[in-house]
Design a protein around this motif. Structure first.
Motif, PDB file in Angstrom:
ATOM      1  N   GLY D  29      -4.033   1.155 -15.248  1.00 47.16           N
ATOM      2  CA  GLY D  29      -4.616  -0.192 -15.305  1.00 47.16           C
ATOM      3  C   GLY D  29      -5.231  -0.661 -13.999  1.00 47.16           C
ATOM      4  O   GLY D  29      -5.366  -1.859 -13.761  1.00 47.16           O
ATOM      5  N   ALA D  30      -5.629   0.293 -13.130  1.00 45.01           N
ATOM      6  CA  ALA D  30      -6.164  -0.072 -11.812  1.00 45.01           C
ATOM      7  C   ALA D  30      -7.677  -0.249 -11.850  1.00 45.01           C
ATOM      8  O   ALA D  30      -8.382   0.474 -12.558  1.00 45.01           O
ATOM      9  N   GLU D  31      -8.140  -1.213 -11.079  1.00 49.51           N
ATOM     10  CA  GLU D  31      -9.575  -1.484 -10.971  1.00 49.51           C
ATOM     11  C   GLU D  31      -9.991  -1.450  -9.510  1.00 49.51           C
ATOM     12  O   GLU D  31      -9.229  -1.843  -8.624  1.00 49.51           O
ATOM     13  N   LEU D  32     -11.238  -1.066  -9.311  1.00 52.09           N
ATOM     14  CA  LEU D  32     -11.816  -1.022  -7.967  1.00 52.09           C
ATOM     15  C   LEU D  32     -12.388  -2.410  -7.688  1.00 52.09           C
ATOM     16  O   LEU D  32     -13.295  -2.863  -8.388  1.00 52.09           O
ATOM     17  N   THR D  33     -11.869  -3.100  -6.670  1.00 52.37           N
ATOM     18  CA  THR D  33     -12.318  -4.482  -6.467  1.00 52.37           C
ATOM     19  C   THR D  33     -13.097  -4.699  -5.177  1.00 52.37           C
ATOM     20  O   THR D  33     -13.718  -5.743  -5.003  1.00 52.37           O
ATOM     21  N   LEU D  34     -13.071  -3.733  -4.267  1.00 49.80           N
ATOM     22  CA  LEU D  34     -13.853  -3.877  -3.034  1.00 49.80           C
ATOM     23  C   LEU D  34     -14.214  -2.504  -2.486  1.00 49.80           C
ATOM     24  O   LEU D  34     -13.351  -1.626  -2.393  1.00 49.80           O
ATOM     25  N   VAL D  35     -15.476  -2.328  -2.133  1.00 52.72           N
ATOM     26  CA  VAL D  35     -15.941  -1.077  -1.511  1.00 52.72           C
ATOM     27  C   VAL D  35     -16.833  -1.442  -0.331  1.00 52.72           C
ATOM     28  O   VAL D  35     -17.914  -2.016  -0.509  1.00 52.72           O
ATOM     29  N   ARG D  36     -16.338  -1.182   0.869  1.00 52.75           N
ATOM     30  CA  ARG D  36     -17.110  -1.448   2.086  1.00 52.75           C
ATOM     31  C   ARG D  36     -17.065  -0.183   2.930  1.00 52.75           C
ATOM     32  O   ARG D  36     -16.187   0.655   2.721  1.00 52.75           O
ATOM     33  N   PRO D  37     -17.933  -0.029   3.913  1.00 49.51           N
ATOM     34  CA  PRO D  37     -17.828   1.163   4.772  1.00 49.51           C
ATOM     35  C   PRO D  37     -16.456   1.219   5.448  1.00 49.51           C
ATOM     36  O   PRO D  37     -16.117   0.329   6.229  1.00 49.51           O
ATOM     37  N   GLY D  38     -15.673   2.199   5.108  1.00 45.22           N
ATOM     38  CA  GLY D  38     -14.365   2.367   5.734  1.00 45.22           C
ATOM     39  C   GLY D  38     -13.214   1.631   5.092  1.00 45.22           C
ATOM     40  O   GLY D  38     -12.074   1.784   5.514  1.00 45.22           O
ATOM     41  N   THR D  39     -13.491   0.826   4.063  1.00 47.15           N
ATOM     42  CA  THR D  39     -12.421   0.062   3.411  1.00 47.15           C
ATOM     43  C   THR D  39     -12.631  -0.004   1.898  1.00 47.15           C
ATOM     44  O   THR D  39     -13.744  -0.272   1.447  1.00 47.15           O
ATOM     45  N   VAL D  40     -11.546   0.236   1.168  1.00 43.95           N
ATOM     46  CA  VAL D  40     -11.607   0.152  -0.291  1.00 43.95           C
ATOM     47  C   VAL D  40     -10.363  -0.579  -0.778  1.00 43.95           C
ATOM     48  O   VAL D  40      -9.272  -0.380  -0.228  1.00 43.95           O
ATOM     49  N   GLU D  41     -10.542  -1.446  -1.773  1.00 40.97           N
ATOM     50  CA  GLU D  41      -9.388  -2.115  -2.380  1.00 40.97           C
ATOM     51  C   GLU D  41      -9.340  -1.846  -3.878  1.00 40.97           C
ATOM     52  O   GLU D  41     -10.372  -1.805  -4.555  1.00 40.97           O
ATOM     53  N   ILE D  42      -8.113  -1.672  -4.344  1.00 43.08           N
ATOM     54  CA  ILE D  42      -7.845  -1.416  -5.759  1.00 43.08           C
ATOM     55  C   ILE D  42      -6.793  -2.426  -6.187  1.00 43.08           C
ATOM     56  O   ILE D  42      -5.873  -2.721  -5.418  1.00 43.08           O
ATOM     57  N   GLU D  43      -6.922  -2.966  -7.399  1.00 41.45           N
ATOM     58  CA  GLU D  43      -5.923  -3.924  -7.879  1.00 41.45           C
ATOM     59  C   GLU D  43      -5.440  -3.530  -9.263  1.00 41.45           C
ATOM     60  O   GLU D  43      -6.151  -2.885 -10.030  1.00 41.45           O
ATOM     61  N   MET D  44      -4.215  -3.938  -9.559  1.00 46.27           N
ATOM     62  CA  MET D  44      -3.688  -3.701 -10.911  1.00 46.27           C
ATOM     63  C   MET D  44      -2.632  -4.749 -11.222  1.00 46.27           C
ATOM     64  O   MET D  44      -1.944  -5.246 -10.322  1.00 46.27           O
ATOM     65  N   PRO D  45      -2.514  -5.099 -12.504  1.00 45.76           N
ATOM     66  CA  PRO D  45      -1.417  -5.989 -12.897  1.00 45.76           C
ATOM     67  C   PRO D  45      -0.111  -5.216 -12.971  1.00 45.76           C
ATOM     68  O   PRO D  45      -0.120  -3.983 -13.033  1.00 45.76           O
ATOM     69  N   TYR D  46       0.992  -5.936 -12.955  1.00 44.71           N
ATOM     70  CA  TYR D  46       2.298  -5.322 -13.193  1.00 44.71           C
ATOM     71  C   TYR D  46       2.231  -4.576 -14.516  1.00 44.71           C
ATOM     72  O   TYR D  46       1.656  -5.084 -15.482  1.00 44.71           O
ATOM     73  N   ALA D  47       2.799  -3.400 -14.557  1.00 41.48           N
ATOM     74  CA  ALA D  47       2.757  -2.605 -15.781  1.00 41.48           C
ATOM     75  C   ALA D  47       4.148  -2.076 -16.068  1.00 41.48           C
ATOM     76  O   ALA D  47       4.630  -1.166 -15.369  1.00 41.48           O
ATOM     77  N   ALA D  48       4.792  -2.627 -17.100  1.00 41.09           N
ATOM     78  CA  ALA D  48       6.160  -2.214 -17.449  1.00 41.09           C
ATOM     79  C   ALA D  48       6.218  -0.721 -17.758  1.00 41.09           C
ATOM     80  O   ALA D  48       7.256  -0.080 -17.575  1.00 41.09           O
ATOM     81  N   ALA D  49       5.088  -0.155 -18.179  1.00 35.01           N
ATOM     82  CA  ALA D  49       5.059   1.270 -18.543  1.00 35.01           C
ATOM     83  C   ALA D  49       5.149   2.182 -17.323  1.00 35.01           C
ATOM     84  O   ALA D  49       5.332   3.385 -17.472  1.00 35.01           O
ATOM     85  N   PHE D  50       5.011   1.615 -16.128  1.00 42.16           N
ATOM     86  CA  PHE D  50       5.023   2.464 -14.929  1.00 42.16           C
ATOM     87  C   PHE D  50       6.099   2.052 -13.937  1.00 42.16           C
ATOM     88  O   PHE D  50       5.911   2.108 -12.722  1.00 42.16           O
ATOM     89  N   THR D  51       7.226   1.654 -14.453  1.00 41.32           N
ATOM     90  CA  THR D  51       8.327   1.183 -13.611  1.00 41.32           C
ATOM     91  C   THR D  51       9.376   2.277 -13.422  1.00 41.32           C
ATOM     92  O   THR D  51       9.418   3.266 -14.138  1.00 41.32           O
ATOM     93  N   GLN D  52      10.238   2.017 -12.408  1.00 40.57           N
ATOM     94  CA  GLN D  52      11.397   2.894 -12.230  1.00 40.57           C
ATOM     95  C   GLN D  52      12.597   2.227 -12.934  1.00 40.57           C
ATOM     96  O   GLN D  52      12.402   1.266 -13.704  1.00 40.57           O
ATOM     97  N   GLN D  53      13.780   2.702 -12.649  1.00 47.83           N
ATOM     98  CA  GLN D  53      14.935   2.301 -13.445  1.00 47.83           C
ATOM     99  C   GLN D  53      15.377   0.847 -13.290  1.00 47.83           C
ATOM    100  O   GLN D  53      16.097   0.320 -14.138  1.00 47.83           O
ATOM    101  N   HIS D  54      14.952   0.172 -12.196  1.00 48.00           N
ATOM    102  CA  HIS D  54      15.344  -1.225 -12.016  1.00 48.00           C
ATOM    103  C   HIS D  54      14.249  -2.194 -12.450  1.00 48.00           C
ATOM    104  O   HIS D  54      14.336  -3.397 -12.218  1.00 48.00           O
ATOM    105  N   GLY D  55      13.172  -1.650 -13.036  1.00 50.08           N
ATOM    106  CA  GLY D  55      12.093  -2.517 -13.516  1.00 50.08           C
ATOM    107  C   GLY D  55      11.027  -2.806 -12.470  1.00 50.08           C
ATOM    108  O   GLY D  55      10.118  -3.599 -12.713  1.00 50.08           O
ATOM    109  N   PHE D  56      11.120  -2.178 -11.293  1.00 51.13           N
ATOM    110  CA  PHE D  56      10.084  -2.341 -10.259  1.00 51.13           C
ATOM    111  C   PHE D  56       8.981  -1.307 -10.493  1.00 51.13           C
ATOM    112  O   PHE D  56       9.231  -0.239 -11.064  1.00 51.13           O
TER     113      PHE D  56
END
Lengths: 152, 152, 152, 152
Positions: D29-56
């Motif tokens: 569920g990740a999206e590319l939200t910023l692309v600049r020379p030397g810097t990139v940002e990716i964002e995603m919402p919390y996803a219960a499907a990709f958690t570990q055993q404590h829900g993080f």
């Protein structure tokens, strides 16, 4: 790694000559004790001059010897005329650097033309010769060719 | 990190006293030049005795000074009577350790009661004072309390 | 490590119950295939849904499975009621994540009451079952006790 | 890093095209939200499907997104026709992966013709938009040229 090979028959001589030029090794009292294709060992006695505040061998000095062991392990797999540089390494300190003598082993985990990954172990020996694993390293090494001043 | 705080008003004195006991720092010619809550700087001149085979400052010596800087940065955030130990660190070598003088900075990225993460930078200064970033470190430090011989 | 011991006789049951709660493992198609004191193995088939731009298994997904293997290897050495958290890890990618099936092994290198160091390997299996080492991990794990919501 | 430059004017288009081919990004569920020379940002919402055993959010999934952010930050500094591969990375988990939304930033710390070092940060956003630094990464990336199937 058992399958590492040395493409240059003079690999040991080249490692020993380069080690001799590492002033840091002499300064900390380290000696080259084993050179095989893909594996190098360095040993040093406990040195009060290179301790941290609790009297243990400084983590950075342990890293210095392991970096040289890993770098030279990688170097044994390189062609004649190449130079070796460390790109990065990670060290885990497992137990205090306490002992009469220390052994640092570097072994090639993944050979490569440009990038070589080596793993290292540091052991401390107690008064009765018992060995204890005190640190591990994973390092990424690079083969340098055709750059002035970077040979060995 | 700007928001790091020192719970013990004597933090600087404790850092300086512990640094004095690090024989390795004296042996490589390193001095403590800045102690603030969460940040410590160490400086040293180029030392031919601690070079690798190409005449650059050995990656392990750069790591030794950065480890002390990161460790003491963490130590400033610890209560009186605590000791600091390095669990692990990772170093990236960005440029050769070539220069007249070197500065090593450690800063706390994540304070904590038991586990503290600190980041370090190493800079080389050229003949005209120009600075170059030559290495970075991320280290994990641990607060030790109530263990004999582990204070400072 | 051969000498790791499990203080809780129900260690395997606890690992399996915790693994079941790791939604990420189910989502990437990973299964728990071996649980021994100090060693855990996880396997998964190639999954086109978790690849990077060249069609190889994404380095982060390889890390996800190795982190779980290392974390649960550490968990086998913890007492009943404890929880395990990853403090940090380092991964070296040795070869592309190309294969029909993957195996991820985590083993405890240094047990400890609070801090446990584990090492991991990732292998890719080709169409004729031949194995290739594609990545290694060194991770630092922490035992958590008496913190609400952190069990398993 | 402010001084990173993009030698190819189409750098953003090339990053976006490569990101689209990373099936793993879409799957988590990740999206590319910023692309600049030397810097990139990716964002995603919390996803219960990709958690570990404590829900993080699983540490490996946090690493997956940071690795892509660091890799693409490096990629912006590469010439047209090049491909990017991750050699290694190290991640420190500073706080649990708990939040409504996550942002992953990768920035080039050291550009280079062959080897590029990038640093990453992962932030969790709470219900009122407050950000918390939950993880950091240092990664070593490699420029690949002239190898079939390795573009982007």
């Amino acid at each position: 790694m058992a399958t590492a090979t040395a493409p240059d028959p003079d690999y040991e001589e080249r490692v020993r000559a380069s080690f001799e030029r590492q002033a840091a090794m002499k300064s900390i009292g380290a000696e080259l004790t084993l050179v095989r294709p893909g594996t190098v060992e360095i040993e040093m006695p406990y040195a009060a001059a290179f301790t941290q505040q609790h009297g243990f061998l400084h983590a950075g000095i342990i890293s210095t010897a392991m970096d040289s062991a890993c770098g030279y392990a990688a170097f044994t797999t390189m062609p004649a005329g190449a130079g070796v540089l460390t790109i990065e390494f990670k060290v885990n300190l497992l137990a205090p650097g306490r002992g009469e003598r220390f052994l640092f082993r570097g072994s090639v985990t993944k050979p490569g033309r440009t990038i070589i990954v080596a793993d290292g172990q540091a052991y401390a020996f107690g008064p009765h010769g018992e060995a204890k694993l005190i640190a591990t390293m994973t390092g990424t090494m690079m083969t340098i060719q055709g750059r002035d001043g970077i040979e060995g």
